[in-house]
Design a protein around this motif. Sequence first.
Motif, PDB file in Angstrom:
ATOM      1  N   GLY A  28      14.684  -0.296   6.325  1.00 43.24           N
ATOM      2  CA  GLY A  28      13.434  -0.675   6.156  1.00 43.24           C
ATOM      3  C   GLY A  28      12.573  -0.531   4.736  1.00 43.24           C
ATOM      4  N   THR A  29      11.002  -1.101   5.157  1.00 45.11           N
ATOM      5  CA  THR A  29      10.373  -1.529   4.038  1.00 45.11           C
ATOM      6  C   THR A  29       9.795  -0.123   3.223  1.00 45.11           C
ATOM      7  OG1 THR A  29       8.668  -2.134   5.162  1.00 45.11           O
ATOM      8  CG2 THR A  29      10.279  -3.597   4.688  1.00 45.11           C
ATOM      9  N   GLN A  30       9.765   1.051   4.503  1.00 43.54           N
ATOM     10  CA  GLN A  30       8.841   2.971   3.986  1.00 43.54           C
ATOM     11  C   GLN A  30       9.491   3.126   4.512  1.00 43.54           C
ATOM     12  OE1 GLN A  30       4.885   2.075   5.964  1.00 43.54           O
ATOM     13  NE2 GLN A  30       4.991  -0.204   5.703  1.00 43.54           N
ATOM     14  N   GLU A  31      10.713   3.514   3.971  1.00 40.29           N
ATOM     15  CA  GLU A  31      11.356   4.484   4.303  1.00 40.29           C
ATOM     16  C   GLU A  31      12.185   5.887   2.657  1.00 40.29           C
ATOM     17  OE1 GLU A  31      11.980   5.241   8.026  1.00 40.29           O
ATOM     18  OE2 GLU A  31      10.869   3.256   8.183  1.00 40.29           O
ATOM     19  N   TYR A  32      11.563   5.137   1.934  1.00 39.79           N
ATOM     20  CA  TYR A  32      12.300   5.462   1.103  1.00 39.79           C
ATOM     21  C   TYR A  32      11.302   6.478   0.554  1.00 39.79           C
ATOM     22  CZ  TYR A  32       8.422   2.397  -1.661  1.00 39.79           C
ATOM     23  OH  TYR A  32       7.409   2.307  -1.630  1.00 39.79           O
ATOM     24  N   THR A  33      12.033   7.266   0.126  1.00 40.19           N
ATOM     25  CA  THR A  33      11.785   9.075  -0.801  1.00 40.19           C
ATOM     26  C   THR A  33      12.015   9.108  -2.264  1.00 40.19           C
ATOM     27  OG1 THR A  33      12.801  10.355   0.214  1.00 40.19           O
ATOM     28  CG2 THR A  33      10.869   9.872   1.932  1.00 40.19           C
ATOM     29  N   VAL A  81       8.218  -0.422 -13.780  1.00 38.21           N
ATOM     30  CA  VAL A  81       7.900   0.248 -12.951  1.00 38.21           C
ATOM     31  C   VAL A  81       8.257  -0.913 -11.164  1.00 38.21           C
ATOM     32  CG1 VAL A  81       6.098   1.145 -11.657  1.00 38.21           C
ATOM     33  CG2 VAL A  81       6.672   1.412 -14.102  1.00 38.21           C
ATOM     34  N   GLY A  82       8.096  -1.933 -11.517  1.00 38.54           N
ATOM     35  CA  GLY A  82       7.908  -2.395 -10.553  1.00 38.54           C
ATOM     36  C   GLY A  82       9.843  -3.068  -9.674  1.00 38.54           C
ATOM     37  N   CYS A  83      10.388  -3.079 -11.200  1.00 37.76           N
ATOM     38  CA  CYS A  83      11.995  -3.076 -10.765  1.00 37.76           C
ATOM     39  C   CYS A  83      12.229  -2.222  -9.516  1.00 37.76           C
ATOM     40  CB  CYS A  83      12.815  -3.523 -12.056  1.00 37.76           C
ATOM     41  SG  CYS A  83      12.535  -5.386 -11.985  1.00 37.76           S
ATOM     42  N   THR A  84      12.233  -0.992 -10.549  1.00 34.69           N
ATOM     43  CA  THR A  84      12.358   0.399 -10.143  1.00 34.69           C
ATOM     44  C   THR A  84      12.498   0.840  -8.455  1.00 34.69           C
ATOM     45  OG1 THR A  84      12.036   1.761 -12.237  1.00 34.69           O
ATOM     46  CG2 THR A  84      12.427   2.653 -11.073  1.00 34.69           C
ATOM     47  N   LEU A  85      11.022   0.239  -8.033  1.00 35.33           N
ATOM     48  CA  LEU A  85      10.129   0.717  -7.116  1.00 35.33           C
ATOM     49  C   LEU A  85      11.208  -0.164  -5.746  1.00 35.33           C
ATOM     50  CD1 LEU A  85       8.718   2.316  -5.078  1.00 35.33           C
ATOM     51  CD2 LEU A  85       6.791   0.870  -5.560  1.00 35.33           C
ATOM     52  N   ALA A  86      11.344  -1.463  -6.363  1.00 36.77           N
ATOM     53  CA  ALA A  86      12.246  -2.576  -5.730  1.00 36.77           C
ATOM     54  C   ALA A  86      13.012  -1.264  -5.089  1.00 36.77           C
ATOM     55  CB  ALA A  86      12.157  -3.637  -6.698  1.00 36.77           C
ATOM     56  N   ALA A  87      14.418  -0.635  -6.704  1.00 36.32           N
ATOM     57  CA  ALA A  87      15.359  -0.490  -5.977  1.00 36.32           C
ATOM     58  C   ALA A  87      15.509   0.144  -4.974  1.00 36.32           C
ATOM     59  CB  ALA A  87      16.208  -0.077  -7.287  1.00 36.32           C
ATOM     60  N   TYR A  88      14.579   1.541  -4.732  1.00 37.66           N
ATOM     61  CA  TYR A  88      14.805   2.211  -3.336  1.00 37.66           C
ATOM     62  C   TYR A  88      14.276   1.948  -1.985  1.00 37.66           C
ATOM     63  CZ  TYR A  88      14.014   6.083  -6.497  1.00 37.66           C
ATOM     64  OH  TYR A  88      14.651   7.131  -7.486  1.00 37.66           O
ATOM     65  N   VAL A  89      13.600   0.719  -2.021  1.00 37.07           N
ATOM     66  CA  VAL A  89      13.920   0.022  -0.916  1.00 37.07           C
ATOM     67  C   VAL A  89      14.950  -0.643  -0.780  1.00 37.07           C
ATOM     68  CG1 VAL A  89      12.142  -2.671   0.449  1.00 37.07           C
ATOM     69  CG2 VAL A  89      11.147  -0.490  -1.796  1.00 37.07           C
ATOM     70  N   VAL A  90      15.211  -1.538  -1.589  1.00 35.43           N
ATOM     71  CA  VAL A  90      16.957  -1.861  -0.730  1.00 35.43           C
ATOM     72  C   VAL A  90      17.754  -1.515  -1.060  1.00 35.43           C
ATOM     73  CG1 VAL A  90      18.227  -2.657  -3.499  1.00 35.43           C
ATOM     74  CG2 VAL A  90      18.731  -4.431  -1.312  1.00 35.43           C
ATOM     75  N   GLU A  91      18.259  -0.152  -0.684  1.00 34.13           N
ATOM     76  CA  GLU A  91      19.029   1.070  -0.878  1.00 34.13           C
ATOM     77  C   GLU A  91      18.940   1.676   0.686  1.00 34.13           C
ATOM     78  OE1 GLU A  91      19.957   2.143  -5.200  1.00 34.13           O
ATOM     79  OE2 GLU A  91      18.690   3.401  -4.757  1.00 34.13           O
ATOM     80  N   THR A  92      17.505   1.120   1.282  1.00 29.12           N
ATOM     81  CA  THR A  92      16.941   1.642   2.390  1.00 29.12           C
ATOM     82  C   THR A  92      17.264   0.928   3.484  1.00 29.12           C
ATOM     83  OG1 THR A  92      15.283   1.959   2.504  1.00 29.12           O
ATOM     84  CG2 THR A  92      16.456   3.781   2.000  1.00 29.12           C
ATOM     85  N   CYS A  98       0.668  -1.059   0.096  1.00 32.00           N
ATOM     86  CA  CYS A  98       0.322  -0.114  -0.120  1.00 32.00           C
ATOM     87  C   CYS A  98       0.850   1.410   0.454  1.00 32.00           C
ATOM     88  CB  CYS A  98      -1.143  -0.055   1.280  1.00 32.00           C
ATOM     89  SG  CYS A  98      -2.384  -0.907   0.827  1.00 32.00           S
ATOM     90  N   PHE A  99       2.084   0.945   1.386  1.00 30.31           N
ATOM     91  CA  PHE A  99       2.817   2.258   0.749  1.00 30.31           C
ATOM     92  C   PHE A  99       3.512   2.849  -0.305  1.00 30.31           C
ATOM     93  CE2 PHE A  99       6.991   4.427   1.272  1.00 30.31           C
ATOM     94  CZ  PHE A  99       6.454   5.799   2.081  1.00 30.31           C
ATOM     95  N   GLY A 100       3.678   1.275  -1.558  1.00 33.53           N
ATOM     96  CA  GLY A 100       4.307   1.561  -2.514  1.00 33.53           C
ATOM     97  C   GLY A 100       3.592   2.745  -3.987  1.00 33.53           C
ATOM     98  N   LEU A 101       2.335   1.900  -3.535  1.00 37.96           N
ATOM     99  CA  LEU A 101       1.387   2.211  -4.186  1.00 37.96           C
ATOM    100  C   LEU A 101       1.194   3.706  -3.870  1.00 37.96           C
ATOM    101  CD1 LEU A 101      -0.704  -0.963  -4.523  1.00 37.96           C
ATOM    102  CD2 LEU A 101      -0.118  -0.045  -6.286  1.00 37.96           C
TER     103      LEU A 101
END
Length: 324
Positions: A292-297, A279-290, A54-57
């Motif tokens: 926590g699961t909802q800390e990316y911006t 789009v999924g791979c791009t959003l996933a990259a933001y998560v693996v670089e931080t 939900c956060f990613g959406l």
Amino acid sequence: MSLLIAGSIATDHLMTFQGKFEDSLVVEQLDKLSVSFLVDDLEIRRGGVAPNICFGLGQLGLGPVLVGAAGEDFTDYRSWLERHGVDCHSVHISDSKHTARFVCTTDTTMAQFASFYPGAMSEARQIELLPIVERVGEPDYVLIGADDPDGMLRHTEECRQRGYRFIADPSQQLAFGEGDLIRQLIEGAYLLFSNEYESHLIESKTGWSSDDILERVGAQVITLGKDGVKIVAKDQEPVVVPALKNVNAVEPTGVGDAFRAGFLAATEWGLSHERAAQVGCTLAAYVVETVGTQEYTFTREQFVARLGASYGDDAAAEVGKHLN
């Protein structure tokens, strides 16, 4: 129309071990396993597959509806999600159990030891989808992620009965579920999400071949880690999309959830499976670089530029016009 995202709601307790688990394991003595690891830090983060998706959406400009069960300690978490575009009005609040807990230690190779306390998640079986649909409107998709198994079955059966298009994402429950449960969760899904190991586990436990699975679902989306993603469907050539370039991996928890959020967002926009995977791979990259699961911006411009650098200007232009 709406997007309903059903699944576990949890708090993540994430620790990092500055070594390799494999150095402390003796293969011949695994039946007597008793080891401990001195960790360097502890991060307490928001988690659970449904809030992560939900956060990613929400970050991509959509307004998903969170479907799941939590404890009375969910108040701060609810406020966080609502500030990031998530509808939490249909979350079931237990009067006796805490919100679920995920405890995970990651070593320097990104291997993980994890455990999960379900807590209030066991009450997800009490949730009916119809009252939610009456409040928010007919769903475009209902994603049914890892949750209380009886709750997952109830949601899946209700989707079939009421004609809601659903996405099967059993993930962590595959290790514990028997073949009959898994078959019931998959049959008739518009999409089936899994990673490469889970796809083999599905075949092994259900007794279905890969072709048998494609007879029962619209398409199967198989994540391949650093090698990207593969989408397979009956009578169609597989679509293979590489992972995003120039990713600085820090912590992998929640990466799969972010990928699903990106894929589902692009699907909601009416884009192809290839674009959805990008789009999924791009959003996933933001998560693996931080951590926590909802800390990316990110800004719209940053997201589009990063997607375009890996997948081309046409992809960036097509995705960019949908981002708010």
